[in-house]
Motif scaffolding. Structure first.
Motif, mmCIF file in Angstrom:
data_model
loop_
_atom_site.group_PDB
_atom_site.id
_atom_site.type_symbol
_atom_site.label_atom_id
_atom_site.label_comp_id
_atom_site.label_asym_id
_atom_site.label_seq_id
_atom_site.Cartn_x
_atom_site.Cartn_y
_atom_site.Cartn_z
ATOM 1 N N GLN B 27 0.819 -1.218 0.000
ATOM 2 C CA GLN B 27 0.000 0.000 0.000
ATOM 3 C C GLN B 27 0.851 1.265 0.000
ATOM 4 O O GLN B 27 0.563 2.206 -0.706
ATOM 5 C CB GLN B 27 -0.918 -0.006 1.216
ATOM 6 C CG GLN B 27 -1.924 -1.149 1.159
ATOM 7 C CD GLN B 27 -3.047 -0.938 2.156
ATOM 8 O OE1 GLN B 27 -2.795 -0.777 3.348
ATOM 9 N NE2 GLN B 27 -4.274 -0.927 1.675
ATOM 10 N N LYS B 28 1.888 1.249 0.826
ATOM 11 C CA LYS B 28 2.726 2.464 0.881
ATOM 12 C C LYS B 28 4.210 2.145 1.060
ATOM 13 O O LYS B 28 4.575 1.063 1.528
ATOM 14 C CB LYS B 28 2.227 3.426 1.975
ATOM 15 C CG LYS B 28 2.268 2.878 3.381
ATOM 16 C CD LYS B 28 1.689 3.921 4.346
ATOM 17 C CE LYS B 28 2.110 3.647 5.790
ATOM 18 N NZ LYS B 28 1.706 2.336 6.322
ATOM 19 N N ASP B 29 5.012 3.121 0.665
ATOM 20 C CA ASP B 29 6.458 2.987 0.811
ATOM 21 C C ASP B 29 6.871 3.379 2.224
ATOM 22 O O ASP B 29 6.195 4.160 2.885
ATOM 23 C CB ASP B 29 7.184 3.938 -0.163
ATOM 24 C CG ASP B 29 6.880 3.629 -1.612
ATOM 25 O OD1 ASP B 29 6.723 2.439 -1.943
ATOM 26 O OD2 ASP B 29 6.797 4.580 -2.420
ATOM 27 N N ASN B 30 8.012 2.842 2.658
ATOM 28 C CA ASN B 30 8.584 3.256 3.924
ATOM 29 C C ASN B 30 10.109 3.222 3.793
ATOM 30 O O ASN B 30 10.647 2.674 2.820
ATOM 31 C CB ASN B 30 8.097 2.339 5.055
ATOM 32 C CG ASN B 30 8.399 2.901 6.436
ATOM 33 O OD1 ASN B 30 8.748 4.076 6.595
ATOM 34 N ND2 ASN B 30 8.277 2.061 7.445
ATOM 35 N N VAL B 31 10.779 3.812 4.746
ATOM 36 C CA VAL B 31 12.245 3.813 4.714
ATOM 37 C C VAL B 31 12.768 3.768 6.150
ATOM 38 O O VAL B 31 12.176 4.369 7.052
ATOM 39 C CB VAL B 31 12.785 5.055 3.940
ATOM 40 C CG1 VAL B 31 12.260 6.361 4.514
ATOM 41 C CG2 VAL B 31 14.304 5.065 3.885
ATOM 42 N N MET B 32 13.817 2.984 6.367
ATOM 43 C CA MET B 32 14.438 2.915 7.704
ATOM 44 C C MET B 32 15.951 3.082 7.568
ATOM 45 O O MET B 32 16.519 2.894 6.492
ATOM 46 C CB MET B 32 14.106 1.591 8.414
ATOM 47 C CG MET B 32 14.645 0.332 7.758
ATOM 48 S SD MET B 32 14.309 -1.165 8.768
ATOM 49 C CE MET B 32 14.579 -2.464 7.534
#
Lengths: 180, 180
Positions: B27-32
């Protein structure tokens, strides 16, 4: 070389320095250069990538012990020299004038000329990926040493030396483990 | 950002830089921000240490894809900011003004502001040790970027910036893989 508290040991490996790894096969000591390392936990658990292509691997596998030593930039030619000859036909401690000190919990030696040393037990070997899981059991840091800059191998025959240090302790406070 | 030949990709990770890891949960992008990484092989195989304590972990586990992006020193506050908030309640790309570019083989985005990006497939997750094994499938390097110095996390809230580079290619020639 004074003792380093175990809660700080991961900070030796986290920046990604080139390390020397000492082993003992029951008869003699050996040392290899390792550039593929990783922290696994704040409790001094680490991984290194190695395998049968390294002569030290058999000693590591059978004795289940090693010492991770962290050299500094003044030892660049020792690091490269140790990494480009084999313990099969060379006494690397003599060849590279490395002074061995007795470790407390493991048979492989501590290297006096290095900035820091971590005595380690082999916890597991994940042979499918050539990952060796290590548990640090004691660590030492030579704060009297003037040169503290470590080396980062690029893998193409060049090495990056530590530069300046940036402080973001305040921003990261909530994320830092206790004892740091 | 030009393509980087796969035989050179391990040289991005070997020096031990802090990396950003992008994911997409469908559904959505994320970044860590990840500081615990290791090269496993010259064939662009890597390991990272992560687990359920990171919000991105579920996306990594389910989609089996990510992009490893390598930031430089000018992005220090982005690196720390991304590492100290959660994708559970924050759109980090908006908050930190990171430009997403479409990757070729995976759904998570490439980060335009980074020096290099590696599209990766998750090969395996060794849950006992929180080790995620990644296979690089494409990589990019922005050679037009002026700032090329990367960051090395110490783990105590400080970061070491790349300093000078030492050349030992000649001494190491026999040990270097082909294509380097």
């Amino acid at each position: 070389m004074e003792s380093l508290q175990m809660s700080r040991v991961f900070t030796l490996i986290e920046p990604g320095p080139v390390v020397l790894v000492t082993t003992n096969d029951g008869q003699k000591d050996n040392v290899m250069t390792i550039t593929w390392t990783m922290v696994l936990d704040f409790t001094a658990e680490f991984a290194i990538t190695t395998g049968p292509w390294n002569y030290s691997y058999i000693a590591l596998q059978e004795s289940k012990e090693c010492v991770i030593s962290i050299p500094t930039v003044d030892l660049i030619d020792t690091v490269v020299g140790v990494g480009t000859c084999s313990g099969a036909d060379t006494d690397k401690f003599t060849k590279f004038k490395l002074t061995r000190l007795k470790a407390k919990y493991v048979r492989p030696p501590i290297i006096k000329e290095c900035l820091a040393n971590i005595e380690c037990k082999v916890v597991d070997i994940l042979t499918q990926y050539n990952i060796v899981v290590l548990q640090g059991v004691a660590a030492y840091f030579d704060s009297t040493r003037e040169e503290k800059k470590t080396l980062h191998a690029v893998g193409d025959g060049t090495f990056i030396v530590d530069g300046r240090r940036i402080d973001r302790k305040k921003m990261m406070q909530a994320k830092l483990p206790s004892g740091i």
